[in-house]
Design a protein around this motif. Sequence first.
Motif, PDB file in Angstrom:
ATOM      1  N   MET A   1       0.761  -1.215  -0.220  1.00  0.00           N
ATOM      2  CA  MET A   1      -0.080  -0.106   0.029  1.00  0.00           C
ATOM      3  C   MET A   1       1.042   1.199   0.048  1.00  0.00           C
ATOM      4  O   MET A   1       0.610   2.159  -0.627  1.00  0.00           O
ATOM      5  N   GLY A   2       1.984   1.204   0.757  1.00  0.00           N
ATOM      6  CA  GLY A   2       2.783   2.220   0.881  1.00  0.00           C
ATOM      7  C   GLY A   2       3.341   2.852  -0.441  1.00  0.00           C
ATOM      8  O   GLY A   2       3.367   4.147  -0.798  1.00  0.00           O
ATOM      9  N   LEU A   3       3.693   1.782  -1.341  1.00  0.00           N
ATOM     10  CA  LEU A   3       4.406   2.145  -2.738  1.00  0.00           C
ATOM     11  C   LEU A   3       3.183   2.794  -3.535  1.00  0.00           C
ATOM     12  O   LEU A   3       3.553   3.453  -4.326  1.00  0.00           O
ATOM     13  N   LEU A   4       2.003   2.183  -3.409  1.00  0.00           N
ATOM     14  CA  LEU A   4       0.872   3.052  -4.169  1.00  0.00           C
ATOM     15  C   LEU A   4       0.667   4.204  -3.872  1.00  0.00           C
ATOM     16  O   LEU A   4       0.342   5.396  -4.590  1.00  0.00           O
ATOM     17  N   LEU A   5       0.731   4.606  -2.564  1.00  0.00           N
ATOM     18  CA  LEU A   5       0.521   5.687  -2.083  1.00  0.00           C
ATOM     19  C   LEU A   5       1.646   6.642  -2.678  1.00  0.00           C
ATOM     20  O   LEU A   5       1.228   7.985  -2.963  1.00  0.00           O
ATOM     21  N   LEU A   6       2.928   6.414  -2.747  1.00  0.00           N
ATOM     22  CA  LEU A   6       3.841   7.151  -3.153  1.00  0.00           C
ATOM     23  C   LEU A   6       3.761   7.401  -4.623  1.00  0.00           C
ATOM     24  O   LEU A   6       4.162   8.758  -4.788  1.00  0.00           O
ATOM     25  N   LEU A   7       3.360   6.412  -5.157  1.00  0.00           N
ATOM     26  CA  LEU A   7       3.183   6.868  -6.839  1.00  0.00           C
ATOM     27  C   LEU A   7       2.152   7.762  -6.996  1.00  0.00           C
ATOM     28  O   LEU A   7       2.312   8.628  -7.873  1.00  0.00           O
ATOM     29  N   VAL A   8       1.065   7.559  -6.243  1.00  0.00           N
ATOM     30  CA  VAL A   8      -0.218   8.452  -6.631  1.00  0.00           C
ATOM     31  C   VAL A   8       0.397   9.950  -5.866  1.00  0.00           C
ATOM     32  O   VAL A   8      -0.012  11.005  -6.599  1.00  0.00           O
ATOM     33  N   SER A   9       1.084   9.967  -5.137  1.00  0.00           N
ATOM     34  CA  SER A   9       1.576  11.285  -4.537  1.00  0.00           C
ATOM     35  C   SER A   9       2.472  11.842  -5.614  1.00  0.00           C
ATOM     36  O   SER A   9       2.256  13.150  -5.891  1.00  0.00           O
ATOM     37  N   LEU A  10       3.350  11.147  -6.187  1.00  0.00           N
ATOM     38  CA  LEU A  10       4.227  11.742  -7.317  1.00  0.00           C
ATOM     39  C   LEU A  10       3.256  12.180  -8.602  1.00  0.00           C
ATOM     40  O   LEU A  10       3.455  13.104  -9.197  1.00  0.00           O
ATOM     41  N   ALA A  11       2.244  11.406  -8.812  1.00  0.00           N
ATOM     42  CA  ALA A  11       1.307  11.688  -9.830  1.00  0.00           C
ATOM     43  C   ALA A  11       0.440  12.926  -9.541  1.00  0.00           C
ATOM     44  O   ALA A  11       0.454  13.709 -10.321  1.00  0.00           O
ATOM     45  N   GLY A  12       0.181  13.155  -8.221  1.00  0.00           N
ATOM     46  CA  GLY A  12      -0.602  14.399  -7.697  1.00  0.00           C
ATOM     47  C   GLY A  12       0.382  15.616  -7.727  1.00  0.00           C
ATOM     48  O   GLY A  12       0.208  16.675  -8.247  1.00  0.00           O
ATOM     49  N   PHE A  13       1.626  15.509  -7.517  1.00  0.00           N
ATOM     50  CA  PHE A  13       2.802  16.751  -7.903  1.00  0.00           C
ATOM     51  C   PHE A  13       2.735  16.997  -9.169  1.00  0.00           C
ATOM     52  O   PHE A  13       2.876  18.155  -9.442  1.00  0.00           O
ATOM     53  N   ALA A  14       2.931  15.872 -10.108  1.00  0.00           N
ATOM     54  CA  ALA A  14       2.980  16.345 -11.795  1.00  0.00           C
ATOM     55  C   ALA A  14       1.760  17.003 -12.135  1.00  0.00           C
ATOM     56  O   ALA A  14       1.902  17.815 -12.762  1.00  0.00           O
ATOM     57  N   TYR A  15       0.470  16.350 -11.527  1.00  0.00           N
ATOM     58  CA  TYR A  15      -0.814  17.046 -12.039  1.00  0.00           C
ATOM     59  C   TYR A  15      -0.931  18.346 -11.529  1.00  0.00           C
ATOM     60  O   TYR A  15      -1.382  19.656 -12.054  1.00  0.00           O
ATOM     61  N   ALA A  16      -0.273  18.958 -10.198  1.00  0.00           N
ATOM     62  CA  ALA A  16      -0.431  20.134  -9.578  1.00  0.00           C
ATOM     63  C   ALA A  16       0.484  21.238 -10.577  1.00  0.00           C
ATOM     64  O   ALA A  16       0.204  22.297 -10.785  1.00  0.00           O
ATOM     65  N   VAL A  17       1.638  20.610 -10.954  1.00  0.00           N
ATOM     66  CA  VAL A  17       2.559  21.372 -11.727  1.00  0.00           C
ATOM     67  C   VAL A  17       1.853  21.807 -12.974  1.00  0.00           C
ATOM     68  O   VAL A  17       1.878  22.979 -13.505  1.00  0.00           O
ATOM     69  N   VAL A  18       1.102  20.898 -13.653  1.00  0.00           N
ATOM     70  CA  VAL A  18       0.351  21.030 -14.994  1.00  0.00           C
ATOM     71  C   VAL A  18      -0.665  22.170 -14.563  1.00  0.00           C
ATOM     72  O   VAL A  18      -0.925  23.106 -15.379  1.00  0.00           O
ATOM     73  N   LEU A  19      -1.370  22.034 -13.509  1.00  0.00           N
ATOM     74  CA  LEU A  19      -2.446  22.649 -13.113  1.00  0.00           C
ATOM     75  C   LEU A  19      -1.964  24.150 -12.754  1.00  0.00           C
ATOM     76  O   LEU A  19      -2.503  25.159 -13.363  1.00  0.00           O
ATOM     77  N   ALA A  20      -0.951  24.330 -12.191  1.00  0.00           N
ATOM     78  CA  ALA A  20      -0.235  25.485 -11.934  1.00  0.00           C
ATOM     79  C   ALA A  20       0.031  26.386 -12.944  1.00  0.00           C
ATOM     80  O   ALA A  20      -0.163  27.542 -13.132  1.00  0.00           O
ATOM     81  N   VAL A  21       0.689  25.730 -13.957  1.00  0.00           N
ATOM     82  CA  VAL A  21       1.225  26.330 -15.129  1.00  0.00           C
ATOM     83  C   VAL A  21       0.057  26.839 -15.877  1.00  0.00           C
ATOM     84  O   VAL A  21       0.100  27.952 -16.442  1.00  0.00           O
ATOM     85  N   LYS A  22      -1.011  26.021 -16.145  1.00  0.00           N
ATOM     86  CA  LYS A  22      -2.175  26.331 -16.939  1.00  0.00           C
ATOM     87  C   LYS A  22      -2.823  27.391 -16.182  1.00  0.00           C
ATOM     88  O   LYS A  22      -3.303  28.595 -16.926  1.00  0.00           O
ATOM     89  N   GLY A  23      -2.916  27.430 -14.838  1.00  0.00           N
ATOM     90  CA  GLY A  23      -3.541  28.585 -14.279  1.00  0.00           C
ATOM     91  C   GLY A  23      -2.987  29.992 -14.405  1.00  0.00           C
ATOM     92  O   GLY A  23      -3.448  31.092 -14.442  1.00  0.00           O
ATOM     93  N   LEU A  24      -1.526  29.972 -14.234  1.00  0.00           N
ATOM     94  CA  LEU A  24      -0.682  30.993 -14.458  1.00  0.00           C
ATOM     95  C   LEU A  24      -0.775  31.693 -15.823  1.00  0.00           C
ATOM     96  O   LEU A  24      -0.940  32.950 -15.988  1.00  0.00           O
ATOM     97  N   VAL A  25      -0.723  30.792 -16.662  1.00  0.00           N
ATOM     98  CA  VAL A  25      -0.882  31.470 -18.054  1.00  0.00           C
ATOM     99  C   VAL A  25      -2.250  31.863 -18.442  1.00  0.00           C
ATOM    100  O   VAL A  25      -2.068  33.092 -19.030  1.00  0.00           O
ATOM    101  N   ARG A  26      -3.253  31.300 -17.896  1.00  0.00           N
ATOM    102  CA  ARG A  26      -4.447  31.792 -18.057  1.00  0.00           C
ATOM    103  C   ARG A  26      -4.838  33.101 -17.310  1.00  0.00           C
ATOM    104  O   ARG A  26      -5.488  34.030 -17.636  1.00  0.00           O
TER     105      ARG A  26
END
Length: 163
Positions: A1-26
Amino acid sequence: MGLLLLLVSLAGFAYAVVLAVKGLVRTLGSVRRSGTVQLLRALAVVAASGAVVAYAYGLGQVGLDAMDADSGGADSAPPWPCRGVGMEKAREVDDYRVGFVPLRFMCHRRSGTVYTTSTVSAWVNPAAAVFGTAAAGLAVGARALAERSARRTAGDAVAAEKV
């Protein structure tokens, strides 16, 4: 379970970067065009990225503790994350659980009681809640403003036809 949570966490960070860039450009684009609705929508995306970053950070902390708890081997009982409250209380731990809302790592005792460790930083849950609420409020405000201006535009068009 721990490894899955870490992978989801990393995916969340990547998604947050995409959202932040998209939001700042907008945001920069809407400031130049001075569109209030677009600005509110862009700020909602930026706030949502803040909520995702906070939650992903906490999820990573919980994932690391879950990996420690699942490590097995010598000196693995009670789970390491549950030992922060003292060995007397930790000796009674027979399992652990992960709570997702709010994010927390919980140690289950044989008596049936559960206690929460200090795994997740104190600021994570409040930050995720504040940013998430701000994102929702900004999105609702942008939608209400867009509907209001659409009704105004439709009313102006009807008034122009009558003249």
